[in-house]
Write an enzyme that holds these catalytic residues in place. Structure first.
Site, PDB file in Angstrom:
ATOM      1  N   HIS A 125       0.787  -1.102   0.077  1.00 44.36           N
ATOM      2  CA  HIS A 125       0.016  -0.216  -0.050  1.00 44.36           C
ATOM      3  C   HIS A 125       0.884   1.354   0.012  1.00 44.36           C
ATOM      4  O   HIS A 125       1.982   1.158   0.525  1.00 44.36           O
ATOM      5  CB  HIS A 125      -0.825  -0.026   1.272  1.00 44.36           C
ATOM      6  N   ASP A 202       3.074  -4.862   8.131  1.00 45.07           N
ATOM      7  CA  ASP A 202       1.925  -4.089   7.739  1.00 45.07           C
ATOM      8  C   ASP A 202       0.723  -5.137   8.067  1.00 45.07           C
ATOM      9  O   ASP A 202       0.250  -5.705   6.915  1.00 45.07           O
ATOM     10  CB  ASP A 202       1.963  -3.128   6.557  1.00 45.07           C
ATOM     11  N   GLN A 205      -4.559  -5.314   6.833  1.00 42.31           N
ATOM     12  CA  GLN A 205      -5.383  -6.186   5.922  1.00 42.31           C
ATOM     13  C   GLN A 205      -5.362  -7.739   6.678  1.00 42.31           C
ATOM     14  O   GLN A 205      -6.090  -8.688   5.953  1.00 42.31           O
ATOM     15  CB  GLN A 205      -5.336  -6.418   4.557  1.00 42.31           C
ATOM     16  N   LYS A 228     -10.248  -0.803  10.621  1.00 44.30           N
ATOM     17  CA  LYS A 228     -10.452  -2.094   9.532  1.00 44.30           C
ATOM     18  C   LYS A 228     -10.627  -3.287  10.174  1.00 44.30           C
ATOM     19  O   LYS A 228     -10.664  -4.401   9.629  1.00 44.30           O
ATOM     20  CB  LYS A 228      -9.060  -2.020   8.751  1.00 44.30           C
ATOM     21  N   CYS A 367      -4.943   2.572  -3.423  1.00 48.05           N
ATOM     22  CA  CYS A 367      -3.595   3.217  -2.770  1.00 48.05           C
ATOM     23  C   CYS A 367      -2.647   2.032  -3.193  1.00 48.05           C
ATOM     24  O   CYS A 367      -1.623   1.866  -2.286  1.00 48.05           O
ATOM     25  CB  CYS A 367      -3.762   3.447  -1.496  1.00 48.05           C
TER      26      CYS A 367
HETATM   27  C1  LIG Z   1      -2.425  -3.014   3.402  1.00 48.67           C
HETATM   28  C2  LIG Z   1      -2.769  -1.462   3.873  1.00 48.67           C
HETATM   29  N1  LIG Z   1      -1.496  -1.018   4.801  1.00 48.67           N
HETATM   30  C3  LIG Z   1      -1.735   0.261   4.997  1.00 48.67           C
HETATM   31  C4  LIG Z   1      -2.873   1.021   5.142  1.00 48.67           C
HETATM   32  C5  LIG Z   1      -3.158   2.250   5.767  1.00 48.67           C
HETATM   33  O1  LIG Z   1      -4.106   2.184   6.839  1.00 48.67           O
HETATM   34  P1  LIG Z   1      -4.705   3.707   7.317  1.00 48.67           P
HETATM   35  O2  LIG Z   1      -5.141   4.478   6.244  1.00 48.67           O
HETATM   36  O3  LIG Z   1      -5.739   3.059   8.317  1.00 48.67           O
HETATM   37  O4  LIG Z   1      -3.473   4.192   8.068  1.00 48.67           O
HETATM   38  C6  LIG Z   1      -3.898   0.170   4.289  1.00 48.67           C
HETATM   39  C7  LIG Z   1      -5.320   0.885   4.143  1.00 48.67           C
HETATM   40  O5  LIG Z   1      -5.994   0.744   3.407  1.00 48.67           O
HETATM   41  C8  LIG Z   1      -3.974  -0.913   3.841  1.00 48.67           C
HETATM   42  O6  LIG Z   1      -4.832  -1.704   3.152  1.00 48.67           O
END
Ligand SMILES: Cc1ncc(COP(=O)(O)O)c(C=O)c1O
Length: 410
Positions: A125, A202, A205, A228, A367
Site C-alpha cells: 500500500h 503491515d 488487512q 479495518k 492506494c
Molecule cells: C495494506 C494496507 N496498509 C496500510 C493501510 C493504511 O491504513 P490507514 O489508512 O488506516 O492508516 C491500508 C489501508 O487501506 C492497507 O490496506
C-alpha cells in the site's frame, strides 16, 4: 474445535447492515477500505463519554482515574489480541500509516546512511512505500523492491537475494489490500532474521481475518488500524519489541511523553508513553479494545477465518463464471479482497452501476498504484469481505455484474 460463525447473529450486531440503499438492502463489500462497527463498540464509546470523560494519566480526580483505567485496559486487550508479551510494547497511534511513519522516523532513520538499503515489496500500500521514499531521499539510502509473480505472490528467491547486510529494514504487508495475497510472513521473517534484518509487518488487512501472534511470527514491529478491524477510525496499534522501543528516540514531543521538563533538559517518559505525545484518542482506544475483544472472544478469529475462507472460495468460483470477468491476483493463499476487471467496462462504471443495486465495492488503484502497473491495468473493482458477509450477498454481486455486462454489451 472452534464454534462455527453464526452469520445471522453476527449481522444483528451491526445496525448499519439494516440500511436500505434506494430501497434495496445494503450489500457491503468494501471492508478492506473500512469495516462497520458492532453495537458493542458503539456502546463502549458512548459509555466512555457518559461515564468517564476526562483526560488520562495526569488527573487525580475520580473521572480521570476511571478514564486512565479504561485506556490502559484497552492496551492489555490489544496486547492479548496480538499475542504480545508485554503491554509496554503496545503503542497507540492513529493507524497503520502513522505506525509505519513512526518506525521509519524513529527506528530506521537513525540507523540509515548512504549505501544502506530499505526493502519493501511490489504489493505494498502507498503507506508502506512513501515513508520509505522520503527516508531514501533524505539519507541517500536505496529503496529495493521485491518482485511478485503473475499470480501476485512474492518471489521468495528474489526476496532472499535482496536481503543483505546493508538492509536496515524489511517492511512487508501481511495481506495485500489490492490483491488479497497472504504473504508467508513467518518464513519471510526467518529469512530476514538469518541476515540480522529487522522486519516491520503491515497488518492492516490481516488482523480482522485470522488470528495473529506476533511472537510466533517473530517480527520486530507489527502495525494495524482499528477501523479495518471493526473498531473506530483514527486509532491503531504499533506493536514493537520492548528492546527496540526502549532504544528509539521519541518522534513527537509534547505532554505525557515526558517525566520532567526544564528549558535545559527534558527526561522522556517510559515506553510506551514516550511515543504517545499529547492527549490521545481516548474514546477511540476504548472502542478499539472493545472491537478486539469482540473479534477475539465473542466471535472468535478462527471462526471468522473459516467463514471468510468459505466465502472467498465461493466468490472466486461464482465470479469466474461471469462473462468477460478477469480476477487480478490469483495467489494460492488469499484473504479478504478479490480484485477484478470486466472486459470493456471501466471499473468506475462497474462500481457506479453496482451502487444502484445497493452493492458497495471499491474501484480505483486502492492506494497501490505499483500493483496496478504490474498487472497492466489502471484500476480494478474490488469486493472485500468481512465477517458479516454471506453467500447471498456474493450472489447479489454476481447478479449485479451480469446487469453491468448487459448495460455495456446489450
Ligand atoms: C495494506 C494496507 N496498509 C496500510 C493501510 C493504511 O491504513 P490507514 O489508512 O488506516 O492508516 C491500508 C489501508 O487501506 C492497507 O490496506
Amino acid at each position: 474445535m472452534t464454534a462455527a460463525l453464526d452469520v445471522r447473529k453476527v449481522r444483528g450486531d451491526f445496525p448499519i447492515l439494516g440500511t436500505l440503499v434506494r430501497g434495496k438492502p445494503l450489500v457491503y463489500l468494501d471492508n478492506a477500505a473500512t469495516t462497520q462497527k458492532p453495537t458493542r463498540v458503539l456502546d463502549a464509546i458512548r459509555r466512555a463519554y457518559e461515564t468517564l470523560n476526562a483526560n488520562i494519566h495526569r488527573g487525580v480526580h475520580f473521572l480521570s482515574e476511571r478514564a486512565t483505567k479504561a485506556y490502559e485496559e484497552a492496551r492489555l486487550k490489544a496486547c492479548r489480541f496480538l499475542g504480545a508479551a508485554d503491554p509496554r510494547e503496545i503503542v497507540f497511534v492513529r493507524g497503520t500509516t502513522e505506525a509505519v511513519n513512526l518506525v521509519a522516523r524513529s527506528f530506521v532513520r537513525p540507523r540509515l546512511g548512504p549505501g544502506d538499503e530499505i526493502l519493501i515489496t511490489h504489493l505494498e500500500h502507498h503507506s508502506n512505500i512513501v515513508p520509505w521514499q522520503m527516508l531514501r531521499d533524505e539519507t541517500g539510502a536505496a529503496l529495493r523492491v521485491a518482485p511478485i509473480d503473475d499470480r501476485g505472490e512474492l518471489i521468495l528467491e528474489e526476496v532472499e537475494k535482496l536481503l543483505s547486510p546493508r538492509t536496515k529494514i524489511f517492511s512487508v504487508a501481511h495481506v495485500s489490500n489490492a490483491l488479497g495475497t497472504v504473504n508467508p510472513v513467518k518464513r519471510l521473517v526467518g529469512m530476514a532474521r538469518r541476515r540480522g534484518v529487522p522486519v516491520l509487518v503491515d497488518g492492516a488487512q490481516a488482523v480482522a481475518h485470522a488470528p495473529v501472534d506476533v511472537r510466533d511470527l517473530g517480527c520486530d514491529f507489527y502495525a494495524f488500524s482499528g477501523h479495518k478491524a471493526y473498531g473506530p477510525t483514527g486509532i491503531g496499534v504499533l506493536w514493537g519489541k520492548a528492546e527496540h522501543l526502549e532504544a528509539m528516540p521519541p518522534w513527537q514531543g509534547g505532554g505525557d511523553m515526558i517525566l520532567s521538563v526544564t528549558f535545559e533538559k527534558t527526561v522522556y517518559n517510559r515506553i510506551p508513553f514516550k511515543f504517545e505525545a499529547g492527549t490521545p484518542h481516548i474514546e477511540g482506544v476504548i472502542g478499539l479494545g472493545e472491537a478486539l475483544d469482540y473479534l477475539r472472544e465473542e466471535v472468535g478469529l478462527d471462526a471468522v477465518a473459516a467463514h471468510e475462507r468459505d466465502l472467498m472460495g465461493y466468490a472466486t468460483e461464482r465470479l469466474g463464471g461471469v462473462k468477460g470477468l478477469r480476477i487480478i491476483g490469483t495467489a494460492r493463499e488469499k484473504a479478504g479482497a478479490i480484485s477484478f476487471v470486466l472486459e470493456g467496462v471501466h471499473p468506475h462504471d462497474v462500481g457506479t452501476i453496482l451502487d444502484q443495486e445497493g452493492i458497495a465495492i471499491r474501484t480505483g488503484h486502492h492506494c497501490a498504484q505499483p500493483v496496478m502497473e504490474r498487472f497492466g491495468v489502471p484500476a480494478t473493482a474490488r469486493a472485500s469481505l468481512g465477517l458479516y458477509n454471506t453467500r447471498e450477498e456474493i450472489d447479489a454481486l454476481v447478479a449485479g455484474l451480469r446487469r453491468v455486462s448487459e448495460v455495456f454489451h446489450p
